[in-house]
Design an enzyme around this catalytic site. Structure first.
Site, PDB file in Angstrom:
ATOM      1  N   LYS A  87     -10.238  -4.564  -6.151  1.00 50.15           N
ATOM      2  CA  LYS A  87     -10.582  -3.291  -6.432  1.00 50.15           C
ATOM      3  C   LYS A  87      -9.884  -2.025  -6.583  1.00 50.15           C
ATOM      4  O   LYS A  87     -10.185  -1.100  -7.185  1.00 50.15           O
ATOM      5  CB  LYS A  87     -11.560  -2.686  -5.007  1.00 50.15           C
ATOM      6  CG  LYS A  87     -12.630  -3.537  -4.460  1.00 50.15           C
ATOM      7  CD  LYS A  87     -13.272  -2.858  -3.479  1.00 50.15           C
ATOM      8  CE  LYS A  87     -13.626  -4.213  -2.280  1.00 50.15           C
ATOM      9  NZ  LYS A  87     -13.176  -3.721  -0.977  1.00 50.15           N
TER      10      LYS A  87
ATOM     11  N   LYS B 134      -3.663 -10.815  -7.595  1.00 48.47           N
ATOM     12  CA  LYS B 134      -5.136 -11.132  -7.427  1.00 48.47           C
ATOM     13  C   LYS B 134      -6.007 -10.008  -7.838  1.00 48.47           C
ATOM     14  O   LYS B 134      -5.702  -8.927  -8.108  1.00 48.47           O
ATOM     15  CB  LYS B 134      -5.077 -11.258  -5.759  1.00 48.47           C
ATOM     16  CG  LYS B 134      -5.239  -9.977  -5.101  1.00 48.47           C
ATOM     17  CD  LYS B 134      -5.780  -9.981  -3.853  1.00 48.47           C
ATOM     18  CE  LYS B 134      -6.064  -8.697  -3.111  1.00 48.47           C
ATOM     19  NZ  LYS B 134      -7.118  -8.382  -2.203  1.00 48.47           N
TER      20      LYS B 134
ATOM     21  N   LYS C 124       0.842  -1.367   0.048  1.00 44.83           N
ATOM     22  CA  LYS C 124       0.147   0.063   0.069  1.00 44.83           C
ATOM     23  C   LYS C 124       1.013   1.225   0.038  1.00 44.83           C
ATOM     24  O   LYS C 124       0.631   2.232  -0.570  1.00 44.83           O
ATOM     25  CB  LYS C 124      -0.971   0.091   1.039  1.00 44.83           C
ATOM     26  CG  LYS C 124      -1.992  -1.192   1.104  1.00 44.83           C
ATOM     27  CD  LYS C 124      -3.299  -0.615   0.455  1.00 44.83           C
ATOM     28  CE  LYS C 124      -4.358  -1.534   0.703  1.00 44.83           C
ATOM     29  NZ  LYS C 124      -4.762  -2.362  -0.532  1.00 44.83           N
TER      30      LYS C 124
END
Ligand code: ADP
Length: 331
Positions: A199, A196, A116
């Protein structure tokens, strides 16, 4: 007959957009199974949402959208509690208390924190580092034993176990050992060939709310390769085509096998496979999409479910937090 106490279950999803097939297969399908047999609390984890860039004006709506997806997929407020994390401030209080027994260095090494911060280099914040502690508090607040979640959450669940063990050793037996519910859909790959379905990666996902047209379009853009040139001895193990076979198998093993045989014979037409896969997904999502449309028109009902679920969950949270504070000598 003995009255057996049901095992506690908790899981949450961030309000960062509508649910996609990865969330559905990795987390929600487990939730649906467990609500039948376990004592479940499912959360819209809005406090985790604000650790990455977001729009405050649309956050309330994003929270409702996740709740609508939960209900449309089949979560039943008569069988489980659905809460909004920030309605239950005990999550934050427990997180602070647990943070006092966990080393900062361990948090800095976690893969999600590293990912992140790379993804949002200008949005590095304490909340992001603190994420796994808050997640541990989310789980331990309800003395959870089982978490239906994708495999990407395993490192965070390990942190939760470490915190629980340390707390128990320092202050006396309080928290049970928590486990992730392992499922076949625990890792749904991206449509882009690597990583993966997520969103936060455009093009990687199909949402539960997507219309048939959108699903056909997204699937037609899904990555493949130049195709087998002759007979093949085995199926691909990684890459774009392996991902599509994996997704296909999660929805319809029988029809997936037809295309796998064609691949081995060297006769596969990827466009045909992608169209069939789109059809299969549309079929599965049809009832969810219909229920979703009804709920979209009835947001007051959805808000009521969230309020009632949060009030009930808070009642439990207060009892457990009190026990923690007593054991830590705070009351
Ligand atoms: P995202 O990564 O799309 O933002 P979240 O972090 O909100 O999703 O994850 C919500 C739940 O969905 C978690 O239990 C997570 O493990 C699960 N999940 C997310 N992506 C996938 C995936 N591609 N495959 C399986 N489970 C997933």
């Amino acid at each position: 007959m003995k009255n057996k106490i049901k095992q506690k279950v908790f899981s949450g999803i961030r309000a960062t957009g509508q649910l996609h097939l990865g969330n559905y297969l990795g987390a929600v399908k487990g939730m649906l199974a467990l609500q039948e047999t376990h004592d479940c609390i499912f959360s819209v984890v809005d406090l985790h949402t604000i650790t990455t860039p977001y729009d405050p004006d649309s956050l309330q709506n994003s929270i409702l959208e996740i709740a609508i997806d939960y209900l449309a997929a089949g979560l039943d407020p008569k069988k489980c509690k659905i809460e909004v994390q920030s309605f239950v401030p005990e999550h934050i209080e427990l997180a602070y208390l647990l943070s006092t027994i966990y080393p900062v260095s361990r948090l800095q090494q976690l893969p999600t924190y590293k990912d992140k911060t790379l993804q949002h280099p200008k949005y590095q914040n304490m909340g992001l580092l603190f994420y796994p502690i808050l997640m541990a508090a989310d789980i331990l607040l309800y003395k959870t034993e089982l978490v239906p979640a994708g495999v990407d959450q395993e490192p965070h669940i390990e942190v939760t176990r470490e915190i629980a063990r340390k707390f128990n050793a320092m202050f006396g037996e309080t928290f049970p050992e928590v486990k992730r519910m392992e499922t076949v859909g625990e890792y749904v790959p991206s449509l882009l060939g690597t990583g993966k379905m997520s969103k936060s990666v455009p093009g990687s996902y199909i949402n539960l709310a997507d219309s048939p047209d959108v699903i056909y379009e997204k699937m037609s853009k899904a990555k493949t390769d130049s195709g087998p040139q002759s007979k093949m001895s085995k199926l691909p193990e990684e890459g774009a085509v392996a991902n599509l076979f994996k997704i296909f198998g999660l929805f319809d093993v029988k029809r997936a096998k037809v295309f796998e045989s064609q691949y081995l014979e060297g006769s596969i037409k990827y466009m045909e496979m992608k169209e069939t896969l789109a059809e299969v997904i549309i079929e599965v999502l049809q009832p969810i999409r219909e229920k979703r449309n009804d709920l979209e028109r009835n947001k007051e009902y959805v808000k009521k479910i969230l309020l009632e679920g949060s009030i009930e969950a808070r009642h439990e949270a207060k009892i457990n937090l009190n026990e923690v504070k007593q054991k830590m000598g705070l009351i």
